[in-house]
Design a protein around this motif. Structure first.
Motif, short mmCIF file in Angstrom:
data_model
loop_
_atom_site.label_atom_id
_atom_site.label_comp_id
_atom_site.label_asym_id
_atom_site.label_seq_id
_atom_site.Cartn_x
_atom_site.Cartn_y
_atom_site.Cartn_z
N PRO B 38 -22.86 -27.06 -48.39
CA PRO B 38 -24.14 -26.37 -48.36
C PRO B 38 -25.23 -27.28 -47.79
O PRO B 38 -25.20 -28.51 -47.98
N GLU B 39 -26.16 -26.66 -47.11
CA GLU B 39 -27.31 -27.36 -46.52
C GLU B 39 -27.96 -28.29 -47.54
O GLU B 39 -28.26 -27.87 -48.66
N ALA B 43 -22.47 -33.08 -51.27
CA ALA B 43 -21.06 -32.81 -51.55
C ALA B 43 -20.20 -33.15 -50.33
O ALA B 43 -20.72 -33.44 -49.24
N VAL B 44 -18.89 -33.16 -50.54
CA VAL B 44 -17.97 -33.19 -49.40
C VAL B 44 -17.04 -31.99 -49.52
O VAL B 44 -16.71 -31.56 -50.62
N SER B 89 -19.06 -33.39 -44.58
CA SER B 89 -19.62 -34.27 -45.60
C SER B 89 -21.13 -34.27 -45.57
O SER B 89 -21.74 -34.38 -44.50
N GLY B 90 -21.74 -34.13 -46.75
CA GLY B 90 -23.19 -34.32 -46.87
C GLY B 90 -23.48 -35.65 -47.53
O GLY B 90 -24.62 -35.93 -47.89
N LEU B 111 -14.63 -28.06 -52.57
CA LEU B 111 -15.97 -28.61 -52.41
C LEU B 111 -16.17 -29.58 -53.57
O LEU B 111 -16.16 -29.18 -54.74
N ILE B 112 -16.28 -30.85 -53.24
CA ILE B 112 -16.41 -31.88 -54.30
C ILE B 112 -17.88 -32.28 -54.36
O ILE B 112 -18.41 -32.90 -53.44
#
Lengths: 344, 344
Positions: B38-39, B43-44, B89-90, B111-112
């Motif tokens: 998500p924007e 998370a990755v 990845s974020g 989604l981690i």
């Protein structure tokens, strides 16, 4: 006196014991002894003053193979820790008149053939009988078990079972001096009062009056137990395991309630050891005896300043030995059980 | 690929489990997932390659209050350790294409949201699946439990239960490399053969074929056991206690045979802990994760030189997850149980 032939009353083991020991498993005989060590021997001949009743002695009454401790011999006097006065010595380390503590016989006089293990008593401004407990094996059990095995930290929570006994009362006081929160369990109102009023535990309860030990423990330890000084085994251990904190430590000193059962009470909650990363460690005091001088240096000033107190239950006369010995298992004694054979 | 909407098969927990878990306690659903974080999130989003079946996951299938580990949520995918490839990845620590191991979901993509606990995989000259076991949590269990908890010395005797499992096979090999005498128990001839021939244990036996475990242990350890690496609990622990040497150490890593019982099997012989001054210590691998680099430094060369081997039991496809998960408790798996979700 040395060389005289005198009366020697002895407490004899009738036969190996199975199940719960009775007074009649022992009997008294009156023999004689010559108050001298044999020519050329390195033995010492001692007059026994105080004898110590210890839970481990239960094991010696049975024919246990592979035990770390030797069995008594049926037909012979039982043995144990005691405080003694040297009457005659063939050993260079001891001389007539010396006071010593260590392994001796349950009799009025004993010939100790391996006296190397005896400790010479240097400090006599404290009660001599303390060397059967506070300043002897029980003291070393409390000291080693609490400080060396449990690595206590200030502010930690400590639970002690059989807390008014020879070892428990000391562990509680050491824990208080360390700044821990301390609760003990015992088997009578009188003992609970001792814990709270005499030994200054933060709290105490009578385990016989608790229908649910788990509930009782949660009452005193809502956030759990850091250190359990384990003297009884079985059901109590099971409930304590449920109430231990993460990284808790359990010093296993004795499991007195288990010694007389044909099959010890089972323990179910050992998976808690993993879930909470608990360390449970058995120890025996005698392995820490090299640190006895260090212990004395710590504890003697505390005794003299009244910071450590000690309650003994003294039975008078060697004839009272068997009853005192057996009473230990029903919790008859209040405090450390001692048999006074002679006062000097 | 990033940003695409794709199929996502998941292994869902039907409801909390009491007693022995069954395959039907889980079911497979096929949903979809967008391959993007998500924007603004840290998370990755990962593709799961290999999932690890571990005994501790049994606990997560029940509603256990006060456990050190979180329960799964009925209606949601179960979770566990896995090897994954980062798709998006974020998080500054991870980028697309990274290989990682750590906690993930039992599904094709996860989604981690707290990726800080993931380990980046730096060495890919060894099988990637090893990061679910040998180079993951099982490896750290073996390493920490054997070297840190048991303090082994050359020449000591080591007994390992569930010895062909994810952890046991490693402990045995570490013990051999340390110069110990090592015997393992397992539940089939095939596993016993593995222990002797593949992992080079000194000896091994099938506990199911031993009418008296005490007799079996005395056969392999006539002088007793210094170190017990404890994976099962119950009856075996009881018999091992009778055969421990003085100052023996018991590392309590898991008690897999106990996890599914309404009441765990009782243990009777805990007085041995005192008699033999045994140390029994529970531990969980994740507390030793800070020492993971040190472990890799030790074990990677040994793997490359063939001094450490590892046997895996790889189930193919996420659909095989429930059966693989359950098979662990009946000992169906030979070696470390892994579910291969995707090969890259």
């Amino acid at each position: 006196m040395a060389g005289d032939q005198v009366r020697n009353k002895q407490v004899i083991l009738r036969d190996f014991v199975e199940g719960f020991p009775k007074e009649s498993d022992m009997y008294i005989v009156t023999g004689t002894v010559r108050l001298a060590v044999p020519e050329g021997s390195t033995a010492v001949l001692v007059k026994n003053l105080y004898l110590s009743c210890d839970p481990y002695m239960r094991n010696c009454m049975s024919n246990l193979l592979g035990s770390y401790i030797e069995s008594f011999k049926p037909g012979s006097p039982i043995s144990g820790h005691g405080v003694c006065k040297v009457i005659d010595s063939g050993h260079p380390k001891f001389k007539k008149g010396d006071l010593v503590w260590g392994m001796t016989g349950w009799e009025e006089y004993s010939l100790i053939t391996a006296p190397e293990t005896l400790f010479k008593i240097e400090h006599t401004d404290v009660p001599l009988s303390y060397y059967t407990g506070l300043l002897g094996m029980a003291g070393m059990s409390a000291y080693a078990g609490f400080f060396k095995v449990c690595s206590p930290k200030k502010g930690e929570t400590v639970f002690i079972s059989a807390a008014s006994g020879a070892v428990g009362q000391l562990v509680g006081q050491f824990a208080k001096l360390t700044g821990c929160y301390v609760v003990g369990s015992a088997g009578s109102k009188e003992k609970v009062d001792l814990l709270k009023n005499k030994f200054k535990f933060d709290d105490a309860f009578n385990y016989k009056e608790e229908p649910d030990l788990n509930v009782a423990l949660k009452r005193y330890f809502p956030d759990g137990i850091d250190i359990y000084f384990q003297n009884v085994g079985g059901k109590m251990l099971d409930e304590v395991l449920l109430n231990m904190k993460s990284h808790g430590r359990i010093a296993a000193c004795g499991m007195i309630l288990q010694y007389n059962l044909e099959q010890p009470e089972p323990v179910y909650n050992l998976t808690q050891i993993i879930a909470k990363q608990i360390r449970m460690e058995g120890f025996v005091a005698f392995e820490f005896y090299p640190q006895y001088p260090e212990y004395l240096e710590m504890v003697l000033p505390q005794i003299r300043e009244g910071k450590i107190v000690y309650v003994e239950d003294i039975a008078e006369g060697i004839e009272s030995g068997p009853a005192a010995r057996i009473g230990l298992f029903s919790g008859k004694n209040v405090g450390k059980q001692v048999v006074a054979v002679a006062r000097e």
